[in-house]
Design a protein around this motif. Structure first.
Motif, mmCIF file in Angstrom:
data_model
loop_
_atom_site.group_PDB
_atom_site.id
_atom_site.type_symbol
_atom_site.label_atom_id
_atom_site.label_comp_id
_atom_site.label_asym_id
_atom_site.label_seq_id
_atom_site.Cartn_x
_atom_site.Cartn_y
_atom_site.Cartn_z
ATOM 1 N N GLU A 1 0.829 -1.212 0.000
ATOM 2 C CA GLU A 1 0.000 0.000 0.000
ATOM 3 C C GLU A 1 0.863 1.263 0.000
ATOM 4 O O GLU A 1 0.609 2.211 -0.752
ATOM 5 N N VAL A 2 1.893 1.267 0.838
ATOM 6 C CA VAL A 2 2.774 2.436 0.945
ATOM 7 C C VAL A 2 3.550 2.656 -0.359
ATOM 8 O O VAL A 2 3.692 3.786 -0.833
ATOM 9 N N ILE A 3 4.041 1.571 -0.959
ATOM 10 C CA ILE A 3 4.781 1.678 -2.225
ATOM 11 C C ILE A 3 3.882 2.292 -3.306
ATOM 12 O O ILE A 3 4.311 3.162 -4.073
ATOM 13 N N GLU A 4 2.619 1.854 -3.349
ATOM 14 C CA GLU A 4 1.693 2.390 -4.357
ATOM 15 C C GLU A 4 1.303 3.831 -4.047
ATOM 16 O O GLU A 4 1.296 4.689 -4.937
ATOM 17 N N LYS A 5 0.985 4.117 -2.779
ATOM 18 C CA LYS A 5 0.510 5.465 -2.415
ATOM 19 C C LYS A 5 1.552 6.532 -2.708
ATOM 20 O O LYS A 5 1.235 7.606 -3.226
ATOM 21 N N TYR A 6 2.801 6.242 -2.382
ATOM 22 C CA TYR A 6 3.861 7.237 -2.543
ATOM 23 C C TYR A 6 4.678 7.024 -3.819
ATOM 24 O O TYR A 6 5.697 7.688 -4.025
ATOM 25 N N ASN A 7 4.230 6.081 -4.655
ATOM 26 C CA ASN A 7 4.872 5.831 -5.958
ATOM 27 C C ASN A 7 6.368 5.541 -5.789
ATOM 28 O O ASN A 7 7.211 6.065 -6.529
ATOM 29 N N LEU A 8 6.692 4.692 -4.827
ATOM 30 C CA LEU A 8 8.092 4.460 -4.472
ATOM 31 C C LEU A 8 8.846 3.624 -5.506
ATOM 32 O O LEU A 8 10.077 3.615 -5.506
ATOM 33 N N SER A 9 8.116 2.913 -6.375
ATOM 34 C CA SER A 9 8.792 2.091 -7.391
ATOM 35 C C SER A 9 9.155 2.866 -8.649
ATOM 36 O O SER A 9 9.813 2.320 -9.537
ATOM 37 N N GLN A 10 8.719 4.107 -8.740
ATOM 38 C CA GLN A 10 9.010 4.905 -9.930
ATOM 39 C C GLN A 10 10.516 5.026 -10.133
ATOM 40 O O GLN A 10 11.261 5.347 -9.211
ATOM 41 N N GLY A 11 10.955 4.726 -11.360
ATOM 42 C CA GLY A 11 12.374 4.816 -11.662
ATOM 43 C C GLY A 11 13.168 3.567 -11.303
ATOM 44 O O GLY A 11 14.382 3.532 -11.483
ATOM 45 N N HIS A 12 12.498 2.548 -10.794
ATOM 46 C CA HIS A 12 13.164 1.295 -10.431
ATOM 47 C C HIS A 12 12.542 0.152 -11.235
ATOM 48 O O HIS A 12 11.394 0.220 -11.671
ATOM 49 N N GLU A 13 13.281 -0.901 -11.400
ATOM 50 C CA GLU A 13 12.778 -2.079 -12.106
ATOM 51 C C GLU A 13 11.688 -2.764 -11.266
ATOM 52 O O GLU A 13 11.693 -2.654 -10.035
ATOM 53 N N PRO A 14 10.772 -3.502 -11.917
ATOM 54 C CA PRO A 14 9.768 -4.236 -11.130
ATOM 55 C C PRO A 14 10.449 -5.279 -10.251
ATOM 56 O O PRO A 14 11.484 -5.838 -10.630
ATOM 57 N N GLN A 15 9.856 -5.510 -9.091
ATOM 58 C CA GLN A 15 10.388 -6.566 -8.227
ATOM 59 C C GLN A 15 10.119 -7.926 -8.864
ATOM 60 O O GLN A 15 9.087 -8.128 -9.510
ATOM 61 N N LYS A 16 11.053 -8.836 -8.731
ATOM 62 C CA LYS A 16 10.909 -10.208 -9.226
ATOM 63 C C LYS A 16 10.895 -11.149 -8.029
ATOM 64 O O LYS A 16 11.432 -10.828 -6.964
ATOM 65 N N PHE A 17 10.293 -12.325 -8.229
ATOM 66 C CA PHE A 17 10.081 -13.215 -7.093
ATOM 67 C C PHE A 17 10.342 -14.671 -7.448
ATOM 68 O O PHE A 17 10.280 -15.069 -8.616
#
Length: 550
Positions: free
Chosen positions: A194-210
């Protein structure tokens, strides 16, 4: 806005999750200031109940946090004495010699551990310093302040009816407020997401892989037990269907951890990760080790594999993401616990300095700087291309190219720069019509087991009268998209048999069923569902697996 009135408690730092990152942060805060008010909230029934890891522990994180851990009785009882690596074929194996491997791959000085037991011991150290730890307290909501900052969390809400309404014994829980909130929920935590989406923390980074990691604890014939031996394999049975591999760790008391990891960027929706794990145990090398032994426990957990280029921004106003909430696993080493501990220590030091300066609820930029430029960043940067090389070119090429890249990175440069991951694991899933079905042998009940029988060895339990914690954004999508387009992979990728398509007796379209009671909190569904329609949320506190010695 919620219409529920709750009592609030004030702390200096509120920590969500009693894993290695959260407990390290709590311990370090108290080391720096005995009067610092710190609370740790853990959704498991006890500390360690939800901790699942390989694990060969690099003690560098513990060395930095509690230098005298040996004297204090930390449960690091089995030093690694032998390190083996094999590439498997269906009937045989090739030993890969240790000498061409980069020094960072050496397990000398590491320990085979139960991370659940390490966390139980860390909780004792934290409580001795005055940290308040509350197990059985799931954190279900973020509390935001007037300016959009993270102010705290809601914990301990119990007694909802299946439809979400308040039951007779409803307890609203409490709001726990902090000058800073640390989210150390592990991989794909619901509040972190939720926090990553709300504050757009992934912008400029590659998607997480699992990856999906599955693990069994076995007691084996003492004649076959080799305490301290670490074995990793790649190749069969996955072949070209998926990336991944296995681990076999000989700990004390004639026990062995047998684990299997499947990278979740596989294309063929017919792939059945759990059955790949069960098939693996019939390889002659593994079967010979396990025959005559007995499985004691089972569990599963998603693993963050994106590495350096997939780490999102780690701070937002009032909040910091720790450990696997960010994704700090060194993929070729199959290690992240040391980095989780170091991240907790770094977050604590940044928060302590901020509070001492009279600050609160702002961004802890010093924490992020330390993670990216300090020991954690250094560890992850050297191996950043191994996963994308593997995903793009397969096992054989990535062994050579990835190994070469790790060697050059120890000298300070990379032939490849920083490679991108591209698609998310959900987007990587292919359509059913484009892929062949895979025929899996039936479990024999001795070496291999059916999924539901194995889940009983995770001791997982969920109060059935509560709302299902696995939510569907659109109830029509499982049938229209998951089943009709992708062949129903949710019935296979879940290692606990939560999802099934039930065919009606008289014919017609199947019904999608969610057996949420089986859930072991691995989060694979939230990651791999092609439509991104399944949302994992926390059940009420104390529910879920109860892992012993895992």
């Amino acid at each position: 806005m919620s219409d529920i009135e709750r009592e609030a408690m004030e702390y200096d730092v509120v920590i969500v999750g009693a894993g290695p990152a959260g407990l390290s942060a709590a311990i370090r805060l108290k080391q720096l200031d005995a009067d610092c008010q710190v609370v740790v909230l853990e959704k498991g029934s006890e500390v360690g109940a939800h901790i699942l890891s390989g694990a060969v522990l690099d003690p560098s994180g513990l060395d930095a946090l509690i230098p005298d851990w040996k004297e204090k009785g930390a449960p690091l009882n089995t030093p690694v004495t032998e390190d083996n690596f094999y590439v498997l074929g269906e009937a045989g194996s090739i030993r890969v010699p240790n000498w061409p491997m980069p020094p960072l791959m050496n397990n000398h000085g590491n320990y085979i551990v139960s991370m659940g037991n390490v966390c139980r011991w860390m909780a004792e150290q934290a409580e001795a310093l005055g940290v308040e730890i509350f197990p059985g307290m799931a954190c279900s909501e973020i509390v935001y302040g007037e300016n959009g900052e993270v102010k705290g969390v809601v914990a301990g809400e119990f007694g909802k009816n299946p439809d979400g309404s308040k039951g007779d014994g409803y307890e609203p829980g409490m709001e726990l407020h902090g000058k800073y909130v640390f989210l150390s929920e592990g991989v794909r935590g619901s509040l972190s997401k939720e926090v990553i989406e709300k504050y757009n923390l992934s912008q400029g980074h590659e998607p997480q892989k699992f990856g999906l990691g599955m693990k069994e604890l076995w007691e084996i014939d003492p004649e076959k037990h080799r305490e301290g031996t670490v074995t990793h394999t790649m190749g069969w049975p996955l072949g070209s269907n998926a990336g991944g591999g296995s681990f076999i760790y000989h700990l004390e008391n004639n026990q062995v951890y047998v684990g299997f990891v499947v990278h979740l960027n596989y294309e063929n929706p017919h792939l059945y990760p759990y059955m790949e794990f069960q098939r693996f145990k019939h390889h002659p090398m593994v079967a010979e080790l396990l025959e005559g032994g007995k499985r004691v426990a089972y569990g599963a957990r998603a693993i963050s594999e994106g590495g350096y280029q997939s780490m999102p921004k780690m701070v937002a106003p009032g909040v910091a993401l720790l450990g696997c909430s960010v994704g700090m696993v060194n993929v070729p080493r199959i290690k992240g616990n040391h980095n989780a501990m170091l991240s907790g220590k770094a977050a604590a030091e940044a928060a302590h300095a901020a509070i001492a300066a009279g600050r609160a609820s702002d961004e802890l930029g010093d924490y992020e700087k330390e993670v990216r430029e300090g020991a954690i960043g250094e560890d992850l940067k050297k191996v950043r291309n191994v996963k994308p090389l593997w995903s793009k070119y397969g096992l054989a090429t990535s062994l050579v190219a990835g190994g070469l890249d790790m060697w050059t990175n120890t000298l300070g440069f990379s032939l490849f720069g920083t490679l991108k991951h591209g698609k998310t694991d959900a987007e990587a899933t292919g359509k059913a019509k484009d892929h062949k079905k895979i025929d899996y042998p039936k479990p024999d009940g001795k070496l291999s087991f059916d999924r539901l029988t194995n889940v009983s060895f995770a001791a997982t339990n969920h109060e059935e009268s509560q709302p299902a914690h696995l939510k569907l954004k659109d109830p029509a999508k499982p049938l229209e998209i998951d089943y009709k387009i992708y062949g129903g992979p949710s019935a296979r990728y879940c290692p606990a048999g939560v999802y099934e398509f039930v065919e009606p007796e008289g014919g017609g379209e199947p019904r999608f069923v969610i057996n949420f009671q089986n859930c072991v909190h691995c989060k694979t569904c939230d990651i791999k569902d092609p439509a991104q329609n399944i949302v994992w949320t926390t059940p009420q506190g104390g529910d879920g697996p109860n892992y012993p010695n895992m």
